[in-house]
Design an enzyme around this catalytic site. Sequence first.
Site, PDB file in Angstrom:
ATOM      1  N   ASP A   1       0.812  -1.215   0.000  1.00 60.53           N
ATOM      2  CA  ASP A   1       0.000   0.000   0.000  1.00 60.53           C
ATOM      3  C   ASP A   1       0.848   1.270   0.000  1.00 60.53           C
ATOM      4  OD1 ASP A   1       0.726  -0.857   2.624  1.00 60.53           O
ATOM      5  OD2 ASP A   1      -0.700   0.521   3.506  1.00 60.53           O
TER       6      ASP A   1
ATOM      7  N   GLU B   1      -0.507  -2.138   5.066  1.00 62.98           N
ATOM      8  CA  GLU B   1       0.434  -2.044   6.187  1.00 62.98           C
ATOM      9  C   GLU B   1       0.310  -0.713   6.895  1.00 62.98           C
ATOM     10  OE1 GLU B   1       3.522  -1.035   8.675  1.00 62.98           O
ATOM     11  OE2 GLU B   1       3.424  -0.046   6.721  1.00 62.98           O
TER      12      GLU B   1
END
Length: 388
Positions: free
Chosen positions: A78, A136
């Site tokens: 991400d 994350e």
Amino acid sequence: MDVNSMVAGYHDLLVQIRRDLHRIPEVGYTEEKTSAYVAAYLEKEGLLVTTGIARYGVVGLLKSGRPGPTLLIRADMDALPIQEETGHDFASTHSGVMHACGHDAHMAMALVTATVMNKIKDRFCGNIKFVFQPAEEGPGGAAPMIQAGVLENPGVDYALACHIWPTIPEGSIGVRSGAMMAAMFRFDITIKGKGGHGAMPHQCVDALEVGCQVVGALQRIVSRHMDPLNPSVVTVGQFRAGRAFNVIPETATLSGTARTFDRTVWKSWPNRIETVVKGVCESMGAGYDITFEQGYPPTINDGNMSKIVAKAAANLVGPDRVLEPPPSMGGEDMAFFLEKVPGCFFCVGAGNSAFAGIHNPRFDFNEQVMKNGVATFCQAALDLLTQA
């Protein structure tokens, strides 16, 4: 051929992958394009690929064809809600979103590691699971992937991950045994007072003043209730109260975070924080609401795995370039994998005064450092999976 020589030939591929992914950043749990890119690459390499894990998670399984342990290599996918300001020709094409924490590099290093290890799978036994994880940066994709079974079929014996690290020099590898990153915790507080005219405070319960007292009292949790040899942090990062200069506000809202390396302290935060908030509010005639969000646990590296990674790195970059970085109060959800299996979360040195640090709209790094991450993954994998 040694590992450094093998990896050296993949620099251009590393850069291409990193830049491809840098152009299409996606925040947590929206990583549709990113996961499709990763899956297509792994399928082209001939790995057994599973997609849609915890929404957008991807796993590529590399089998050596010989019995042995299974190593997990994890990369986060991400990006951050930041408008990029690097001016690169490969800058983000998604407005307001940027890979400002190196996750594009983490994916590139893991994918090229898959390519290298696939070419030399006759040199090791067992399996390597390449795990590409969503979210994350929040709310966290590691725990849902574990719940979905990524540590099973085959069962994982070891785990590795790395992070681009601008606080240690380029060309170095950082390895630390034990506590590497802190446990995270969030709290949100609403102070309930009684509003009124700014000229008549005796008729009010000033929620702003109560909130100020709460902020000060929360700081004393660390300064007077914690062992000074066991680092902890309490930070109030948001405080909102009032809409006019001459009106005493009825409510105030505070949000903050608490950090520690100690799991017992991490679990104790709700009681500690609410005790302070309740005491201050009751003494000043205010009410309160409070909510807690327990984030990631502490990231704890296994001692033996850290030694293996440090030895592998020393053979690649030289012993003088294997450093022990100080622990960070930042959080990292690789912690969930390290709770389940012995592993090591290591740092790829990228320190260079020419570049801004992580979570900055101008974040960048020298792409040459990525080969050190790939080489460390490959050498550690060979050391772990090669039978004596």
